[in-house]
Design a protein around this motif. Sequence first.
Motif, PDB file in Angstrom:
ATOM      1  N   UNK A 195       0.797  -1.660  -0.385  1.00  0.00           N
ATOM      2  CA  UNK A 195       0.425   0.184   0.182  1.00  0.00           C
ATOM      3  C   UNK A 195       0.584   1.328   0.195  1.00  0.00           C
ATOM      4  N   UNK A 196       0.400   2.410  -1.501  1.00  0.00           N
ATOM      5  CA  UNK A 196       1.517   3.477  -0.999  1.00  0.00           C
ATOM      6  C   UNK A 196       1.384   4.004   0.640  1.00  0.00           C
ATOM      7  N   UNK A 197       0.313   3.875   1.009  1.00  0.00           N
ATOM      8  CA  UNK A 197      -0.049   5.104   2.080  1.00  0.00           C
ATOM      9  C   UNK A 197       1.022   4.346   2.899  1.00  0.00           C
ATOM     10  N   UNK A 198       1.856   3.077   3.639  1.00  0.00           N
ATOM     11  CA  UNK A 198       2.386   3.065   4.455  1.00  0.00           C
ATOM     12  C   UNK A 198       3.168   2.930   4.146  1.00  0.00           C
ATOM     13  N   UNK A 199       3.893   2.845   2.522  1.00  0.00           N
ATOM     14  CA  UNK A 199       5.313   3.610   2.528  1.00  0.00           C
ATOM     15  C   UNK A 199       5.206   4.721   2.499  1.00  0.00           C
ATOM     16  N   UNK A 200       4.194   6.003   2.587  1.00  0.00           N
ATOM     17  CA  UNK A 200       4.270   7.030   2.849  1.00  0.00           C
ATOM     18  C   UNK A 200       4.444   7.262   3.969  1.00  0.00           C
ATOM     19  N   UNK A 201       3.942   6.725   4.952  1.00  0.00           N
ATOM     20  CA  UNK A 201       3.889   7.446   6.248  1.00  0.00           C
ATOM     21  C   UNK A 201       5.306   6.688   7.100  1.00  0.00           C
ATOM     22  N   UNK A 360      13.852  22.331   6.347  1.00  0.00           N
ATOM     23  CA  UNK A 360      13.325  21.262   5.110  1.00  0.00           C
ATOM     24  C   UNK A 360      12.986  20.353   4.529  1.00  0.00           C
ATOM     25  N   UNK A 361      13.739  19.314   5.658  1.00  0.00           N
ATOM     26  CA  UNK A 361      13.365  17.900   5.575  1.00  0.00           C
ATOM     27  C   UNK A 361      12.202  17.776   5.517  1.00  0.00           C
ATOM     28  N   UNK A 362      11.840  19.137   7.073  1.00  0.00           N
ATOM     29  CA  UNK A 362      10.314  18.432   7.749  1.00  0.00           C
ATOM     30  C   UNK A 362       9.590  19.211   6.772  1.00  0.00           C
ATOM     31  N   UNK A 368       4.212  15.771   2.289  1.00  0.00           N
ATOM     32  CA  UNK A 368       3.406  14.626   1.534  1.00  0.00           C
ATOM     33  C   UNK A 368       2.275  13.996   2.121  1.00  0.00           C
ATOM     34  N   UNK A 369       2.759  13.957   3.769  1.00  0.00           N
ATOM     35  CA  UNK A 369       1.279  14.209   4.307  1.00  0.00           C
ATOM     36  C   UNK A 369       0.147  14.573   4.009  1.00  0.00           C
ATOM     37  N   UNK A 373      -3.783  13.020   2.472  1.00  0.00           N
ATOM     38  CA  UNK A 373      -4.418  13.300   2.514  1.00  0.00           C
ATOM     39  C   UNK A 373      -5.806  13.804   1.296  1.00  0.00           C
ATOM     40  N   UNK A 374      -4.879  14.264   0.649  1.00  0.00           N
ATOM     41  CA  UNK A 374      -5.735  15.274  -0.684  1.00  0.00           C
ATOM     42  C   UNK A 374      -6.402  13.701  -1.307  1.00  0.00           C
ATOM     43  N   UNK A 375      -4.970  12.636  -1.533  1.00  0.00           N
ATOM     44  CA  UNK A 375      -5.882  11.760  -2.607  1.00  0.00           C
ATOM     45  C   UNK A 375      -6.227  11.364  -1.183  1.00  0.00           C
TER      46      UNK A 375
END
Length: 389
Positions: A195-201, A360-362, A368-369, A373-375
């Motif tokens: 799941x892309x969601x898990x990887x993005x988290x 910048x990293x933060x 990304x978060x 959420x919008x998607x």
Amino acid sequence: MRALLPLALATFAVGTDAFVMAGLLPAIAADLEVSVPAAGQLVTVFALTLAVAAPILSWLLSPLDRRKVLQLALIVFVAGNVVTALSPTYPIALSARILTAAGAATITATASSAAVAITPPERRGRAMALVIGGLTLSTALGMPLGNLIGGIDWRLTLWAVAALGVVAAIGISVALPKVVLPATSLMARLAPLRQPKVLSILVVTLLVMAGHYAVYTYIAAVTASATTGSFSQALTMILFVWGVGVLVGNFFAGHLVDKRPVLGVAVGALAGGTVLLAISPLTVGNLAIASIWAAIWGITDGMASVVQQHRLVTFAPASSPMLLGLNSSAIYFGVAIGGGLGGLAQEWLSVTLLGVPAAVLALLATTITVVEGREDPANASPKAAENRR
């Protein structure tokens, strides 16, 4: 509460063990007759072993009762610290840190998954906050106390950490009920990783930790102008208020995610951390202002830790041991990357400006978060996720 407290004590022991060694390196180097950079590899090998071992051991041990896993992990953890304390040579100490990290890698993820399993969904956030709070409290109290003890003899610190592990093991054996997660196949446990969601988290966790620790790793140098010429424990005070702030953020986020949309809490915590890092060059020249900044920054950092774990568990409760193991890896890889990038950035920037690249990293983690959420707005709250499953 009775079952959660020994879990918090176990994570407190792990956190103290993970971070206190950095302050003991000169004494360790002198005792083991190696250079300080060589002694620093005791910290590096611990973090890397923990990061690599956490998901692997979480998967291998996932069919077992959580109480039994914690008992075994604490035995390994205690044994590793005892061997380190008794080490007559550097190679033995290095090997002992690898053993210790294997136990620590299992403790953090298993304690969180056990807390989730024994807690009703409506209180899950607060339960995780309490367990993670043990890890947080180690930065506020464990590190200063460990360094205080280590001022007498660095080996005493390792004995003290081992003693904490013994007490935690006894508490878990007495208070924690048998916890067996639902039997699922390996493919079912691995399914969330597709799941892309898990990887993005997980990516967000790595980025935000890298950003925060790019500054925290060098906090002594960053705040030097504020602490130089002040009282002798000025840096300890800054570290302490930061740790207290993280603890407050842990519990505040735990209450919020039980009552508010999780995504909103996540974005708020991540955006707040971004702002605090960005303004750090303006705050670190004065001790009073730097202390206030450190406390508020700590709150945002503590909130992010709870929210990220909560999002993973809410998305796939049955796979929580493995997901939390991966989250532990993301945390420690983030810490290592942050320290490395912070060091490299000082080739081009003044140390007081480290907050700028860290921000910048933060900011990337926050972006990304928000995009995620919008998607997929259905993931915004625990209830929505529960209804979706």
